[in-house]
Design an enzyme around this catalytic site. Structure first.
Site, PDB file in Angstrom:
ATOM      1  N   GLU A 138     -50.164 -69.721 -47.425  1.00 49.57           N
ATOM      2  CA  GLU A 138     -49.043 -69.644 -46.151  1.00 49.57           C
ATOM      3  C   GLU A 138     -49.146 -68.078 -45.636  1.00 49.57           C
ATOM      4  OE1 GLU A 138     -45.304 -70.968 -47.150  1.00 49.57           O
ATOM      5  OE2 GLU A 138     -45.940 -72.916 -47.826  1.00 49.57           O
ATOM      6  N   GLU A 191     -40.003 -66.150 -53.174  1.00 49.87           N
ATOM      7  CA  GLU A 191     -40.434 -64.932 -52.706  1.00 49.87           C
ATOM      8  C   GLU A 191     -40.056 -63.464 -53.397  1.00 49.87           C
ATOM      9  OE1 GLU A 191     -39.764 -66.049 -47.863  1.00 49.87           O
ATOM     10  OE2 GLU A 191     -38.055 -64.929 -49.040  1.00 49.87           O
ATOM     11  N   MET A 209     -37.112 -71.661 -44.146  1.00 47.46           N
ATOM     12  CA  MET A 209     -37.058 -72.724 -43.345  1.00 47.46           C
ATOM     13  C   MET A 209     -36.433 -73.902 -44.085  1.00 47.46           C
ATOM     14  SD  MET A 209     -37.610 -71.551 -40.439  1.00 47.46           S
ATOM     15  CE  MET A 209     -36.968 -72.819 -39.565  1.00 47.46           C
ATOM     16  N   GLU A 256     -36.395 -70.366 -52.382  1.00 45.79           N
ATOM     17  CA  GLU A 256     -37.104 -69.225 -51.859  1.00 45.79           C
ATOM     18  C   GLU A 256     -36.893 -68.168 -52.654  1.00 45.79           C
ATOM     19  OE1 GLU A 256     -39.144 -68.901 -49.234  1.00 45.79           O
ATOM     20  OE2 GLU A 256     -38.747 -71.279 -48.715  1.00 45.79           O
TER      21      GLU A 256
END
Length: 206
Positions: free
Chosen positions: A158, A112, A94, A108
């Protein structure tokens, strides 16, 4: 016949708007009207609108090895379908306030998949489901080296649990053809890569 886009946002009349849910996301109810194509005015009607911020997605691509990195993780929205709710997706996140899509892509990529993009090329911006949500996705292809890529990633607090897979471009294309990959961002990005494959290998390998 009139050309498309004869109307714009100024033609919408919002008579009333209220927030009916506020949590991690927001849901608003709107009472509105707008002109019709036949010249009449649409009677006032209601719609619920899911307020969700924009997101950025990236397909990591190594032109030298002709491989991409895809991320496997659980997605609640796929639960109850005749398939696994663990999906193969792109690097994604996001957009936070003040962040550009390119900054989100690079952040990210590290969080990730442990990847650093040496360059980013814009694929497109698209509305995810404009009949009911505000979300826009900014889609990119990012150059990486897949040597040593793959493994387990994600931010634990998260509740992220991500496995990064390295697959050939041909295998990624085959997975959208047979339905193993069925989420919009990944389909669009892989098909874009298929169309731009030869150019990227030529330009990014130079």
């Amino acid at each position: 016949m009139p050309k498309p886009f004869q109307f714009n946002a100024n033609d919408i009349k919002i008579e009333k708007r209220e927030t009916v849910f506020q949590g991690f996301f927001r849901l608003d109810k709107l009472w509105l009207t707008h002109p019709r194509f036949d010249g009449r005015e649409m009677p006032i009607f209601t719609r619920e609108l899911f307020i969700r911020g924009d997101a950025t997605c990236v397909i990591p691509y190594d032109p030298a090895r002709d491989e991409v990195v895809l991320l496997e993780q659980f997605r609640l929205g796929a639960l109850g379908r005749d398939q696994s709710p663990w999906l193969l997706e792109l690097v994604a996140g996001m957009n936070e306030d003040g962040e550009s899509p390119e900054e989100v892509a690079r952040r990210e990529g590290q969080e990730e998949a442990g990847l650093t993009f040496s360059r980013l090329e814009k694929v497109c911006d698209y509305l995810v489901s404009p009949g009911g949500t505000t979300e826009m996705v900014h889609l990119y292809c990012g150059q990486v080296s897949t040597a040593g890529a793959g493994g387990l990633f994600g931010i634990e607090h998260e509740h992220e649990d991500i496995r990064a897979h390295v697959v050939s471009t041909d295998e990624a294309i085959a997975m959208i053809q047979d339905g193993r990959i069925n989420n919009a961002a990944a389909i669009i990005a892989i098909q874009w890569l298929q169309l731009n494959h030869d150019r990227l290998r030529r330009e990014w390998s130079a």
